[in-house]
Each structure stands twice: as C-alpha cells, then as structure tokens.
Design a protein around this motif. Sequence first.
Motif, PDB file in Angstrom:
ATOM      1  N   LEU A  82      -2.820   2.724   8.860  1.00  7.35           N
ATOM      2  CA  LEU A  82      -2.171   3.075   7.599  1.00  7.35           C
ATOM      3  C   LEU A  82      -0.950   3.937   7.856  1.00  7.35           C
ATOM      4  CD1 LEU A  82      -5.404   3.942   5.622  1.00  7.35           C
ATOM      5  CD2 LEU A  82      -4.096   1.818   5.514  1.00  7.35           C
ATOM      6  N   ILE A  83       0.161   3.507   7.296  1.00  9.11           N
ATOM      7  CA  ILE A  83       1.408   4.252   7.407  1.00  9.11           C
ATOM      8  C   ILE A  83       1.739   4.759   6.008  1.00  9.11           C
ATOM      9  CG2 ILE A  83       3.889   3.977   7.827  1.00  9.11           C
ATOM     10  CD1 ILE A  83       3.061   1.941  10.020  1.00  9.11           C
ATOM     11  N   PRO A  84       2.122   6.029   5.891  1.00  9.54           N
ATOM     12  CA  PRO A  84       2.342   6.565   4.542  1.00  9.54           C
ATOM     13  C   PRO A  84       3.429   5.805   3.789  1.00  9.54           C
ATOM     14  CG  PRO A  84       3.056   8.136   6.213  1.00  9.54           C
ATOM     15  CD  PRO A  84       2.350   7.038   6.930  1.00  9.54           C
ATOM     16  N   THR A  85       3.228   5.673   2.500  1.00 11.32           N
ATOM     17  CA  THR A  85       4.231   5.052   1.636  1.00 11.32           C
ATOM     18  C   THR A  85       4.990   6.162   0.906  1.00 11.32           C
ATOM     19  OG1 THR A  85       2.951   4.967  -0.414  1.00 11.32           O
ATOM     20  CG2 THR A  85       2.528   3.225   1.214  1.00 11.32           C
ATOM     21  N   ALA A  86       5.888   5.750   0.046  1.00 13.41           N
ATOM     22  CA  ALA A  86       6.663   6.723  -0.736  1.00 13.41           C
ATOM     23  C   ALA A  86       5.759   7.578  -1.623  1.00 13.41           C
ATOM     24  CB  ALA A  86       7.688   5.992  -1.590  1.00 13.41           C
ATOM     25  N   LEU A  87       4.542   7.091  -1.867  1.00 18.03           N
ATOM     26  CA  LEU A  87       3.648   7.834  -2.766  1.00 18.03           C
ATOM     27  C   LEU A  87       2.906   8.966  -2.059  1.00 18.03           C
ATOM     28  CD1 LEU A  87       2.240   4.866  -4.860  1.00 18.03           C
ATOM     29  CD2 LEU A  87       3.867   6.603  -5.599  1.00 18.03           C
ATOM     30  N   GLU A  88       2.816   8.925  -0.742  1.00 22.42           N
ATOM     31  CA  GLU A  88       2.129  10.007  -0.022  1.00 22.42           C
ATOM     32  C   GLU A  88       3.096  11.066   0.487  1.00 22.42           C
ATOM     33  OE1 GLU A  88      -0.479   6.923  -0.547  1.00 22.42           O
ATOM     34  OE2 GLU A  88       1.267   6.700   0.697  1.00 22.42           O
ATOM     35  N   CYS A  89       4.369  10.718   0.542  1.00 21.80           N
ATOM     36  CA  CYS A  89       5.342  11.665   1.096  1.00 21.80           C
ATOM     37  C   CYS A  89       5.922  12.520  -0.024  1.00 21.80           C
ATOM     38  CB  CYS A  89       6.475  10.911   1.800  1.00 21.80           C
ATOM     39  SG  CYS A  89       5.907   9.988   3.228  1.00 21.80           S
ATOM     40  N   TYR A 115      11.541   8.061   3.010  1.00 15.77           N
ATOM     41  CA  TYR A 115      11.736   7.569   1.627  1.00 15.77           C
ATOM     42  C   TYR A 115      12.626   8.443   0.751  1.00 15.77           C
ATOM     43  CZ  TYR A 115       7.649   4.902   3.162  1.00 15.77           C
ATOM     44  OH  TYR A 115       6.794   4.119   3.880  1.00 15.77           O
ATOM     45  N   ARG A 135       9.377   5.731  -6.620  1.00 15.00           N
ATOM     46  CA  ARG A 135       8.385   5.805  -5.542  1.00 15.00           C
ATOM     47  C   ARG A 135       7.297   4.744  -5.729  1.00 15.00           C
ATOM     48  NH1 ARG A 135       8.462  10.037  -1.900  1.00 15.00           N
ATOM     49  NH2 ARG A 135      10.106  11.560  -2.273  1.00 15.00           N
ATOM     50  N   ALA A 147       7.644  12.332   7.626  1.00 19.28           N
ATOM     51  CA  ALA A 147       6.801  11.270   7.051  1.00 19.28           C
ATOM     52  C   ALA A 147       5.796  10.795   8.100  1.00 19.28           C
ATOM     53  CB  ALA A 147       7.664  10.113   6.559  1.00 19.28           C
TER      54      ALA A 147
END
Lengths: 158, 287, 786
Positions: free
Chosen positions: C708-715, A138, A125, C680
């Motif tokens: 801002l679009i969520p990244t893998a760290l927010e999902c 993701y 991630r 997401a």
Amino acid sequence: MNISININGETVTRDVEPRTLLVHFIRDTPGLTGTHWGCDTSNCGACVVQMDGQPLKSCTALAAMCEGHEIRTVEALEVDGKLDPIQQGFHEKHALQCGFCTPGMLMTTRALLDENPDPTEAEIRMAISGSICRCTGYQNIVAAVRWAAENAEAEVQS
Amino acid sequence: MQTPARFDYERATSLQGAIASLKEHEDSRIIAGGHSLLPMMKLRLASPTRLIDINDLTDLQYIREEGDEIAIGALTRHVELLKSELLAEHFPLFKDAELVIADPVVRNRGTIGGSLCQADAAEDLSAVCAAVKATVVITGADGTRTVPMDQFHLGPWTTAVGEGEILTEVRIAKRPGGGSAHEKVERRAGDWAIAAASAAVWIDGGVITDAGIALSAVGLTTIDLTRAEELLRGQPPSEELFEQAGAIASEDCMPIPDSRGPVDYKRHLAGVLTKRALRKATARALS
Amino acid sequence: MTAVGDRPIGFGPLKRKEDARFIRGKGNYLDDIRLPGMVHMAILRSPFAHAKINSIDTSAALALPGVAAVITAKDLETLGLAWMPTISYDTQAVLAGDKVRFQGQEVAAVIAIDEYIARDALQLIDVDYEPLPAVVNARKALDEDAPLIRDDKDGQLDNLASPTWEAGDEESTDKAFAEADTIVSRDIIYPRCHPAPLETCGMIADFNPETGQLDLYNGNQAPHAHRTVYAHVAGLAEHMIRIKCNDIGGGFGNKVPVYPGYVCAIAGSIVAGVPVKWIEDRSENLMSTGFARDYIMKSDICAKDGKITGLRVDVIADHGAFDSTAQPTKFPAGFFHIVCGSYDLQASHVKVKAVYTNKAPGGVAYRCSFRITEAVYLVERMVEALALEMHIDPIDLRMQSFIGTEQFPYETTTGWTYDSGDYHKTMRVAMDIAGYEDLRQEQEEKRARGELMGIGISFFTEGVGAGPRKHMDILGLAMNDGADLRVHPSGKAVVSLSAQTQGQGHETTFAQIVAEELGIPPEDVEVRHGDTDKSPYGLGTYGSRSTPVSGAAVAVVSRKVRDKARAIAAQMLETRPEDLAWEKGRWYVKGDPSVGATIFDITERAYSGDSLPEGMEGGLDAQVIYDPPNLTYPYGAYIAVVDVDPETAHVTVRRFIAVDDCGVRINPMIVDGQIHGGLAEGVGIALMEVITFDEEGNCLNGSFMDYLIPTALECPDFELGATVTPCPHHPLGAKGVGESPNVGSPPAIVNAVIDALQPLGVNHVDMPCTPARVWAAMQGNAAPPQ
C-alpha cells in the motif's frame, strides 16, 4: 477482431486480439505513449484516460469494450499550441517530478474541473485518490488544480 | 505488464442474447465494469473462454422508484449510486459505502451487479443490500426469479445466480421511519475493508420495529447478523442496546486472519462498527 | 535571483525546464521506445522460496507460435552468464539452475513477438521443483539446523552473509553505561519495504552482431557504473557498450542495482540478433528487485544528568538470498554507524551481522544514503523512549544533548566528521511553526475527553554525497562525478553530467548552477545526461549525491571557464587578470566598474579570429572530475501530529511540520518538492508500506493491492520551514536533501503514535502502524512484523 475507436477525435482502426487492453491499443496503434501503466491491479492510475469525458483506467478495459466510445488522452489537452490550464497549473505549481503519473493525473483532474470548476482541496484529494504519485506527496498537485480552477480562462502559452 | 490469456469476445445487444450466449458457451463470463474480473484474468487466476460484454444493455442502468420500492438496474455504476439523490434520501448507507469503495475512477466503471456477483466477502455493497433487506432479480431464458439478499450468497464467490442466468436488478422496499448507515475501516483509502458494517433500522413510535445488520470482510461471505436484528426489534434505541448488538457482532462473525489483521481485532472491529452504524442509522431515522 | 538585463539568472524558484515534455505526454520512458524488429521477453519466476530444480522442460513453450527462444541457466552457462556479480562482491544467479532461493527468483526467459504471447509461453514451461525448507526469519538464519541457502559458494557452511562488522568503541561505551543514571533498552525493527517507483524496471538490449556494438536502453541511476559492470560480466569492450537512460519514472534506489532480467535481455539480444525488450510487471518489481531495510536491531541508550551519553546497537541485517546491498566497499553496513545522530555522545558502539534468508535480495536504499534511514529511525526511537523513561519532554532531552554550533566540525564517536549545523535553532523553528506549546495543551484537553492525540519528534542528521575517493568506492570505482561544460560562440552553453535524474529536476537545477557561476541565463544552458556516449564518467544519482558531488562538479567546471574568461577579459580590457573583479556575468576593472566585459563579449572573443592571451587555446570549454573532500551533513527537525481512533486504532496524520537545513538552496521550489515527496513516502513506511512473508516464504505483498502506497487522502498538507547553514566545503555551500524527508519522517510519526497511546501505557509499536498493529499495542500485545 477489427476494432475502431475514436481517439482524440480520430478513428483508429486495427485488427487485434479480443484480449488487447485499451492501454496497449492506445500506445501501440496511434503510438500515443503519453498514457502510461504502473501496476496490474487498477491501483496506480498512471493509465487514466477519459472515455466519453469520464476518467477510466485504461489498463482495466479491453479495447474491444471501447468501440463506439470517445477516448481522450493527454496528447489532446493542448489545442492549437495552447496549453490547457491544468497543464499550465502543473508547471506553475511544480506538480510533477519524474512525470510518470502526470498524464493520468492531468486527465483525472481535467475531468474533475469539467464537472466541478471550483473544487475544494478535499474534493481534489478525493478525485485523485485512485492515482499514485511517488514523487510529489500530492500537495503541489492539489495546488496545481486550484491554479487551473482560478485561471480557467487564463491565456496560457505553450 | 500482466496480460490475460486468450478468449473470445462478444458484445451483447440484448439481455436474452447474452443469456443465450452464456448457456451456449461453456466457461463464458459476463463482463460489465470489469474491474474485478480483468485483474484476475491478467493474473491468470481466471481464464474464461468467452466474455459477453453487457455494457450496451443500458436498459439495465437505472435507479428509480417503482411504487413502494426502489429499483436499481444491475448495470448501474458505483458513481451513480454515490450521486443518486433518491438513494441518499431513502437509503443513505449507499452513499456512505460508495465514498469508500475503491476510488473515484474505478467507481466510474464498476457496477452494482458486478459487485454482488463477484461475492467477495470483503465487498461492501453485499452488506449494504443485505442490511436494507433488498431482493435481487435474476433473469434466465425462462424468465425472472427473485431472491432475497440473505439467500443470495451461497458461499465464498458463489451466488444464487445459476448457469445461464444474469443478475438484472436490485429492489428495496421503502418503509417509513427508516434510517441506515455503513461504516468501514480500511488500511488505506481504496483498500478492501478490514471490516465493515451496514445497518438499517425502522423506527415507529420510539421503538425499533425492524432492523437489518450485515458485515463485510469478517467471514467467508457476507455475515447477516440475524441474532442482533432480533435483539433490536421491539426495543427503543439506546447506546446500551447498540453495545449489545455490537457484542453479538463480535461473537457471530467468523473472521479469517490475514494481512489486514488477526481474528481478535476483526471481531473487535465488527462490534465497534456495528455499534457505530446503528448509532448513525438511528440518528438518521429520527431526523 | 539577480538578472542580466531583465532576465533572471542563478538560484531561486525557477520553474522546471523539463516540464514542457511531461505535461504534454511527450516524455520518453523505457516502454515508449520501439526499435525496428524488436521482440519481447518475459521471465518465469519461482513459486517456491527454496526448492531444488530437478528439470526444466521448455518444449511446449518453444512450440507455441510466436515464440523465438526460451533461455534457461544451461543456455547462459554456455555464454558464461549464468551468474553475475552483485554490487556487494557476492554472486547472484541470473537464471536459477541448481535451485531457487526465493519466491520470484528468475528461472527462465521467453522471447516472443509480443508480450501477450511471451506470457502465454511462461504457462507452458514445466519445471520440476523439489521444495526445501525455507529460512524466512533472519533471527533463525544462523541456527544450527537452519537449511543452508548458499551451497553454491565454496566454503560457505552457514547463512552468514558477511562477517560481523563493528564501529565505535565497545569499552568506552560500556563505561558510559556504567556511569549513567538512566538506561533504556528496546528491540527496534525497520521492516522490509520497497521503493516501488511508479515505472517498473526494464531493459531494451540491442546487440549488433556485425559491429559488436551493444546499445542498452535502461532507466537506471548509475549508467556509467552499469556499463563497466556489463563490460566485465559479458566480456564486451566497454567502449562498444552504450547505455541510454532517457526519462525515468522514479528510482528511489530501486534502479541502482543490475538485475538478472537485464542480463537475460542482453543474452537474448545476442542470441536472437534483434532488439529485446523486457519490462517487469508490478509483481515482479515488488517480489524480486531491490527491497530496502529489513534491519532487526537491539539497542540500549543511556543518560546522565539529563543528557544522552551513550548508545549501543546490535543488528541482524536480512540480506535475502544474495547479498546485493548497495554500499561503498569499506562499509558493509553502509553508513549505519551515523547512528549517534545529532547528539554529543560520550561513547557509542555498533555491531552488525548480515545473514542470508530465502527472500528477495536487495538492501538497496529506498531514498536513503546507505542505511542512514535505519540509523536515524533507531536513534530517534531510542531518544524518545529515553525521554519517556526520564519523564521529560522529548524536545528538552534533545536540546540538552545536541551537538553545539561551536563544536563543528564535529567528530562523532563512530568516526564521522559533521560539517556544520545549528541544531537548536532548527528545532526552535519547527516548534514555532507547530505551535508546540499549544499542541501540548490541546493534547492534554483531548486526553481528558478520552481522545488519543499524539505529537512525535524526530531530529535527524544525514551524511550524503558519497564520497571522498580515499574512503569510498563501489566495486573499486571511486565515487566521483564528472562535468563537461561547453560555452558556444553565441553564449549558449551545454553542460554534461554523470548524475542521472529520475525526476529530481537536474535539467533545471544544474542550468541554474551554470547561470549563477557564469551569468548565462538558465534557459540558455542545456543540461545533458543519460547517455554514456555523451557524458563524462561518474557514479550517478542516489544517496542524495547529485548536488553534493555533481552540483559541485558543475560549479567547479563553471569556475574553470570563468577563470579562462578572466584572462581573455584582461586582454580585451588591456589590464591584468588580478585587476579584474567578477559580478554575475561580467568581469570588470576593480575601481572602475563601468569598464568591463560580459561573458557574452568574452565568449565571442574566445571563438573569434582576434588574438588570445599567450599560449591560450581558443573556445570556452572545460571538464572536471570532482572528488568531494567530505560528505555533506544536512539535518532537520520534524514534528508529526496524529490522531488515533480509540476504538478502531486507525491512525490519521493530521499535521506534519518539516524544517530542513540543507545548506544553500539552489532551487527552493524543487527542494520543497523533494521534501513533500519524501514525507509522503515516510507516511507510507510508518503507516502501511511493508513486505512480509508467510512461514513458507511466500511474499504477501506482491502487488499494489497489498503493497500500500499512501494516496492524497492519507497525506496531510505538509508544513515546511527552512534554516540555512552553508556547507563549508561544498563550492556552493549546498548539501544534499532528496532523502532527508524519507529518513526523518518515519520516527516522527511512530513517536507520535506512541505518544498518543501514553494514556494506555503503550511504550512501543513497530512499523507499519496499521490499524491492526496499533490495536494490538493498545491491548498490550504488540508483536513485531515477520
């Protein structure tokens, strides 16, 4: 100015303006349109290629800055009709939908696996946190990278 | 896609060559990682007439011990700061910061020199370097000069680096009993800070002998919390003391309201993050 | 999956056929297309939200070497293209001539040999603007002193974009409120956000002056409808226009409308006589193309005896400078009146007023079926507020108030007929996955330690698959879709669609439908779409309508082929058609299953020189246009678990449980993938995605640095579950699903944030729940986004 860049093992030479961005050089000259772009501010990661093995946002590099370096794009992942395990992983785990972020994601995660062949979910991630995917949330990308880690030597077919 | 306006390009083969070219060409700029400059140029908010690419000057790319100092070359990439065991041992706040600066791909290219020279108030490394009382080495045609971090930022996007000069090195003194930490709150991973705090303490015999605290994103430029540093000196570390330092941070910062938050929230964050950074820095110093 | 021989066919988690090109970097997106002689277009945009244009001087731009043409409104007027219709019967300036009405509005177009020079030329165009006061706040758009935005429209004297529209019944709603024992009121805002697909919008126009043929390459979600619009706008013959979509890098509603840039590219190609490529940059995408939501809602909800009984909503809809919202003609507020949600209400009443402001036009869906997202957010926030007021568990209140399984088909108080559902069951499945009781226990323990943990619920009902032609059309075009199936002599098939994939996996799912219905393996079924010359007419892909409408069309056309095959099989087996029974891929004699003919035997026969039943034509092809009898009504139970940092107010979505019921799942892998993606987006909308403006109308979120679009760290790792309640009127029992997760997730997250803040007495916070906004709520100063 005349610029020569090694792209996927071949030297590509072209007379371009100094302001030519690497992403345009790659897409225009050898016509390797697998490398995309999605923003103007280095935020989306659709343009990621590898330079000397490291992921690089090709929209934020001048072609001129890359002379003398080795650029690798998504088109080089498949070798002799054999898919790279990361490509196969994306297919196996449904890690793509519209496919637009996929080349950047593939080049980013291929580099991750080269450096860290057995990454944790948290490491994956973090590694892809500079790339936006609007379709998959993701989760399946993470699964695909794990698949590739677990099947690094797998016989994958094209 | 946005594209930059026209400019000339040269690739520097020596530091002195780059300095000479900077002097010779009006409105020329150094480019290293380019991850701040190129987006500005694409937006046509920056239009230098010439870019001098210093990426080949790998003599400027190092993190090493030199006597009782650690020296970091200006061309050192974020990823190298993140992974440096030497820095992790002596100044772990670099790692704290590097985990939250931009994203891993950008960190492969961006450099410490570029970050400091960009002098964006929200940039993390300026606070990091200020907290650990670093000095920067600036090189010109006539040689080098050294500027302490608290005199490096002259204002927003303005530094002590003069015409025809290049920032070449960051130096940090190793002192016993040190601990450091960087704390940041951002709207999303990879975003600029809403507020961030860097703190370093040096503890001897249960007493804080020296401290450095600097804040990002809560003023026109990096804020040095000298009043809080004075408060800490000579005191044994305690939660109460950190609270007081945090209160000073809230008072002494000068935030500007923007889409990241209003002034009162940023002042509040400055206090909370100062307290947290001090707490963590102290724990590291004592461990 | 079942099999013919050892090959799997039909429904199941089949890996996608389209992946092969994408994982090799061989997709063919718009910017990948290079035509001989092609030139590039860039657009000059207004820096002001509202300003009179005194003059435009293009001489310096024209003098720049490499520039072929500069187009302004004056040039378009001579072509009759200065204004274009929107999909909501309004008009929109293609290039601003009289004045600009939002920041980012199109003012001039430059055509040059490359995009670098085109952008250089933009800097050389000199526009003399006279700034005017701007209307930014929709609440003030109808004030008497508000500047008039649409002075171009005859008889338009204020900023009302469309007449007030109502649904439900005001009188019976008042009665329900009079009889209620609990009433709660809230201002609920769904802020402006943006679909922001990763590939921006663009067009390559290629007009051939010799033949009059106009080829358009353009990633859009409704190619056939676009072609009809261009025929009307440009006065060209529809059969001489061909739209090719190729691969599309995401749409989410953003690629539904016709944009001024498209018309400029067409005009450019007509003027220049060569192909013209225009691809917008990210700022243009965020600042000028179809945004979503911007609904300002006031609502009251009431309960009696522990059950929800009534709902009232009064909406101001901010449509921006031109009304280009996407919705069927009869429904100016889209399907917003599905706002009664999943509950058996005594009465409800909805009132919507739409206004013009000096902001970008839009109001298209962002992965939502015509304003259902706003409706679900409203009702699920109101139900949560009501539960809070009543001091009962929000799940208990929902369980008490759900429409019962036995009540389906269920007529809502606003006029929808829900098809099927078992809401209680789906809610219970979500509770089981979440471990709901344990979560509440954990929350109690954490609260005792001063930690802020929240659990948020959302239960949504969507109406998707627009729609029945008796109720629904867009610009007079019925919302039906075609399918054309050709089975070749070798038993391979081609099915052509009017739906248009943007990543939804149509090449796989639709092949699976043919496989399921005919027994031809999916790898032998080629799915074609994205070329108006090669596909049947239909309204495209948005509003989760692909499976409900096009999927049904493919099922029906397959059955048409199967019926013909039955007649042929009867002749082959020397029996009557009615004596044959079907199993996957084969007609056999009832009572003697060993005697039969496979689809491949039958296909051979259909194309052979052998005789066919009396009066039957050879071959095995069919075509249908499908008119859905009703929408399909997918639903779901979502539970979000969040942690809020008590000091910094930073929100982390720790867990997200999503149980969707979308009826029969054709490809569960693709369905789950769609749900992941929509969740997401929901995380993004709830926590960070927003388009805001300052008082002068400057857009504050015009790049991915600020949008801002969520990244893998927010999902989080999403936890999915499923229940399956088939749709009674869809030939496959399927319902749409693509948009459900985007619709259902934001209220769950916001409800969770509010739940987390209960120890502080917070009972409301608006999206996006940024650290600053949540902290303000914690201080008792929650302010809505502007």
